[in-house]
Design an enzyme around this catalytic site. Structure first.
Site, PDB file in Angstrom:
ATOM      1  N   LEU A 139       0.894  -1.148   0.496  1.00  0.00           N
ATOM      2  CA  LEU A 139      -0.193   0.009  -0.172  1.00  0.00           C
ATOM      3  C   LEU A 139       0.654   1.387  -0.359  1.00  0.00           C
ATOM      4  CD1 LEU A 139      -2.715  -1.273   2.660  1.00  0.00           C
ATOM      5  CD2 LEU A 139      -3.072  -1.219   0.358  1.00  0.00           C
ATOM      6  N   ASP A 140       0.433   2.027  -0.503  1.00  0.00           N
ATOM      7  CA  ASP A 140       1.130   3.367  -0.309  1.00  0.00           C
ATOM      8  C   ASP A 140       1.067   3.818   0.449  1.00  0.00           C
ATOM      9  OD1 ASP A 140       1.166   3.867  -3.546  1.00  0.00           O
ATOM     10  OD2 ASP A 140      -0.395   4.876  -3.026  1.00  0.00           O
ATOM     11  N   LYS A 141       2.220   4.611   1.160  1.00  0.00           N
ATOM     12  CA  LYS A 141       2.532   5.426   2.464  1.00  0.00           C
ATOM     13  C   LYS A 141       1.815   5.856   3.039  1.00  0.00           C
ATOM     14  CE  LYS A 141       5.173   9.451   4.695  1.00  0.00           C
ATOM     15  NZ  LYS A 141       5.744   9.859   4.389  1.00  0.00           N
TER      16      LYS A 141
END
Length: 325
Positions: A139-141
C-alpha cells in the site's frame, strides 16, 4: 512450488512477452522480485531458459520455459525495529496487518528506517529469508488498511500465484471529488508518466489495469465509493479515478488543486484543507490459505480521519438540503 529452504518457480513465456529481454520478461512474470535480483539469478545460472543458462539481455520467445531455483537471500541492510503493529490475523504462514496511513512499507532512499518491513523483522524475524521480507503486495505510504504478509516460502509462492491469477479479492473505500451517478469499470493501461517519472499515468503502452467502482454514498460535491481491483498496478485507484475526472480527495499527486464545493461551510473547508493524504483505505482482503485451501477474509474498519471526512461531508450535504427547503 517452493521448498522450505529454496525459492523455486516455473513459467512459460506468453505471447505478449515473446521477443523481450530475459530480465524484462522475468520481471513481468515475477514482480515480487527486484530486477537486480532477477539479473543476478540469471548470471549465476539460478534462473534458466529451457534448462540452459542465459544472459539478462538474451531474448525469450513464445513457449520458452523460465525456471528458477535459488537460495533465499537475507536482507542484511534492513534492520529490525520495535514498531507497533495492528495484527488482524496470524499463523505460521500468514500475517495480516492493518497498516496506518503514514507508514512506509519498504525501506528506500529517505526511508531507511521506521517502515513496515523494519517492524516485521522485529515481530516475525523469519521473514528475513523471504523475498522482500514476505511482502507480496503493498500500500502507498498514505493509504491505510489491510495487508497480508507471507511468513513461509509456501505462503509466498501461493500468494504470488493468487495475485497473478487475480483470485485474491481486494476491496478499497475512497472519497472522490465530484458526484457520481453510478458505478462503472475503468479498464485503462497504466505505466510511468511520460514527463514525470515519479508519477504513473494511463498510457497506451502501459500494463493492463482494471478497477471496478460502486457508489456507497453521494454528497453535495463528493462521492464515497468502493473499489475492487482486478490488477495491482502502482497507484492504480488514484490514477484511474483521476483519469475519469474524479480524483481522490487529498491526493497530493493526482488530485490537482483543491476545489471547494458551493456553499462550503467553515468546518468543511477546514476538513478538506487539512486532509493531507489521499482518501483511500484498503477495507477488505480475501484469499485462499496457502496450506489448508480455506477461503479467508478480513476487514479493517475505516480510520478516524476517514470517518471524520465522511461526517463533515454528510453534515454539509444535510445543511444544503435544509437551506433549499
Amino acid at each position: 512450488m517452493s521448498s522450505e529452504n529454496r525459492i523455486t518457480a516455473s513459467f512459460t513465456v506468453p505471447p505478449e512477452l515473446s521477443d523481450r529481454r530475459l530480465d524484462q520478461a522475468a520481471a513481468e512474470l515475477m514482480p515480487e522480485h527486484s530486477r537486480s535480483r532477477l539479473q543476478s539469478w540469471v548470471r549465476s545460472g539460478a534462473l534458466t531458459v529451457n534448462g540452459s543458462a542465459c544472459r539478462p539481455k538474451d531474448k525469450v520467445m513464445l513457449g520458452d520455459v523460465l525456471e528458477l531455483d535459488a537460495e533465499p537471500e537475507v536482507q542484511v541492510s534492513w534492520q529490525a525495529e520495535e514498531i507497533a503493529l495492528d495484527v488482524v490475523y496470524e499463523d505460521e504462514h500468514l500475517l495480516v496487518v492493518n497498516k496506518p496511513a503514514g507508514l512506509v512499507v519498504h525501506p528506500a532512499a529517505g526511508h531507511a528506517a521506521g517502515t513496515l518491513v523494519n517492524a516485521l523483522l522485529n515481530y516475525a524475524p523469519e521473514v528475513e529469508n523471504l523475498p522482500r521480507a514476505g511482502i507480496v503486495h503493498r500500500l502507498d505510504k498514505d493509504t491505510s488498511g489491510i495487508m497480508v504478509v507471507a511468513r513461509s516460502l509456501i505462503a509466498h509462492t501461493s500468494l504470488v500465484d493468487q495475485l497473478q491469477e487475480r483470485s485474491m479479492g481486494r476491496e478499497y473505500e475512497a472519497v472522490v471529488v465530484g458526484t457520481l451517478t453510478g458505478g462503472a469499470t475503468v479498464d485503462a493501461p497504466i505505466g510511468r508518466h511520460p514527463n514525470d517519472r515519479k508519477k504513473m499515468a494511463v498510457v497506451a503502452n502501459g500494463k493492463p489495469a482494471v478497477t471496478h467502482y460502486r457508489l456507497i454514498e453521494r454528497f453535495a460535491a463528493h462521492t464515497h465509493v468502493r473499489c475492487k481491483l482486478e490488477s495491482g498496478r502502482t497507484h492504480q485507484i488514484r490514477v484511474h479515478m483521476a483519469h475519469v475526472k474524479h480524483p481522490l480527495v487529498g491526493d497530493p499527486v493526482y488530485g490537482g488543486r483543491l476545489r471547494l464545493p458551493k456553499g462550503t461551510t467553515e468546518s468543511l473547508r477546514d476538513m478538506l484543507t487539512s486532509f493531507s493524504r489521499q482518501a483511500l483505505h484498503a477495507r477488505k482482503l480475501t484469499l485462499e490459505h496457502p496450506e489448508t485451501g480455506e477461503i479467508l477474509s478480513w476487514e479493517a474498519p475505516l480510520p478516524e480521519d476517514f470517518t471524520g471526512l465522511l461526517a463533515a461531508l454528510r453534515t454539509h450535504a444535510r445543511e444544503l438540503e435544509q437551506n433549499e427547503l
